[in-house]
Design an enzyme around this catalytic site. Structure first.
Site, PDB file in Angstrom:
ATOM      1  CB  ALA A  89      27.770 -45.774  -8.453  1.00 52.97           C
ATOM      2  CE1 TYR A  90      19.910 -42.679  -8.671  1.00 53.46           C
ATOM      3  CE2 TYR A  90      18.958 -44.928  -8.657  1.00 53.46           C
ATOM      4  CZ  TYR A  90      18.715 -43.512  -8.699  1.00 53.46           C
ATOM      5  OH  TYR A  90      17.568 -42.932  -8.548  1.00 53.46           O
ATOM      6  CB  ALA A  91      22.315 -49.291  -5.679  1.00 58.60           C
TER       7      ALA A  91
END
Length: 300
Positions: free
Chosen positions: A155-157
């Protein structure tokens, strides 16, 4: 890094300045003589930030996920800078959702993107007229995960990959208008975000159906331990990040990308030269026990 443009009489806005990288950046720019509007979300953070800074640094309430907050901050800064315009905008605010993607809820993914991408878009739109007036600089903070996506940080990436593409397009669109756009990609740096990463990760796993959570639990917990260990061992400090941002704000020809920390530089090289299969195997070796590594085909 040579700093060739003096900060005196130039104004910079830094979002996400309550702690960690944003606070280090705001204070460093203040030290260089810039007038800094440091975006925070709580009065207590504003007091703590101001206590260690000069009168040039002014905390302002700024929540990048709320349009009204962004608009109010832009109005306040516009009244201060007047016809001089805004020299620098540092989009640093961010969160990190760390969990197996199968366990990440749509609401969590939406919040991740709202904060790390859409919120920055709202801030840029609100402040861009002021930046254009000053022929100023925009710095978008990404990470080494803007080039290589780690398991359990999908999700962060996704938000960082998107920010990289967004920044490239923005840089090319604004170049004819005299506004520069740089990306700063810090690697692992020990800041308070790591405690939040672990807390969110445990909470997300605990909230998933047990039969799904059990598929990932062992390797995910190892991942969190490895991540924390890597951050603790990192020689990169918030001050190094602040110096990179300062170069983007002061150099006559700022770079399009600044990679802060050995791991960020190495990741960038590996992303260019290694095939996906080797990167996948490397992540599997580090994390261990990934469900994909245990999967078998019907024929086997």
């Amino acid at each position: 890094m040579s700093e060739q443009v003096v900060g005196q009489d130039r104004t910079v806005v830094v979002s996400g300045a309550s702690t960690g990288l944003g606070r280090a950046c705001a204070r460093h720019l203040d030290h260089l003589g810039f007038r800094v509007f440091a975006g925070v979300r709580r009065p207590a953070d504003a007091e703590a930030l101001q206590a260690g800074s000069s009168p040039r640094l002014r905390p302002i309430m700024l929540d990048v996920t709320h349009e009204e907050s962004v608009a109010q901050a832009a109005t306040l800064v516009a009244a201060h800078v007047g016809d001089r315009g805004l020299w620098g905008l540092v989009n640093n605010a961010g969160i990190c959702v760390s969990a197996p993607l199968e366990c990440v809820t749509p609401a969590q993914l939406r919040h991740q993107l709202e904060t790390n991408l859409i919120g920055h878009h709202a801030v840029i739109q609100a402040f861009l007229p002021l930046s254009r007036t000053a022929h100023g600089r925009i710095v978008n903070v990404s990470s080494g995960l803007g080039r290589v996506a780690s398991p359990y940080l999908g999700a962060y990436a996704a938000s960082q990959f998107a920010k990289e593409g967004y920044s490239d397009a923005l840089r090319r669109e604004l170049r004819p208008q005299g506004v520069t756009v740089s990306v700063v990609q810090p690697g692992a740096i020990r800041t308070p975000i790591w405690e939040k990463v672990s807390e969110v990760g445990h909470g997300t796993l605990d909230g998933a159906p047990e039969e799904i959570a059990e598929l990932y639990r062992d390797s995910f917990l190892r991942f969190l331990e490895n991540n924390d260990r890597r951050a603790r061992a990192s020689a990169t400090r918030p001050e190094g990040f602040a110096v990179a941002v300062a170069h983007a704000m002061t150099a006559r020809r700022p770079k399009t990308r600044y990679r802060v920390g050995r791991d960020s530089r190495v990741t960038s090289v590996l992303a260019r030269v290694l095939p996906d299969e080797i990167l996948d195997a490397a992540f599997a070796a580090v994390v261990g026990g990934l469900p994909a590594a245990r999967a078998t085909s019907p024929e086997s």
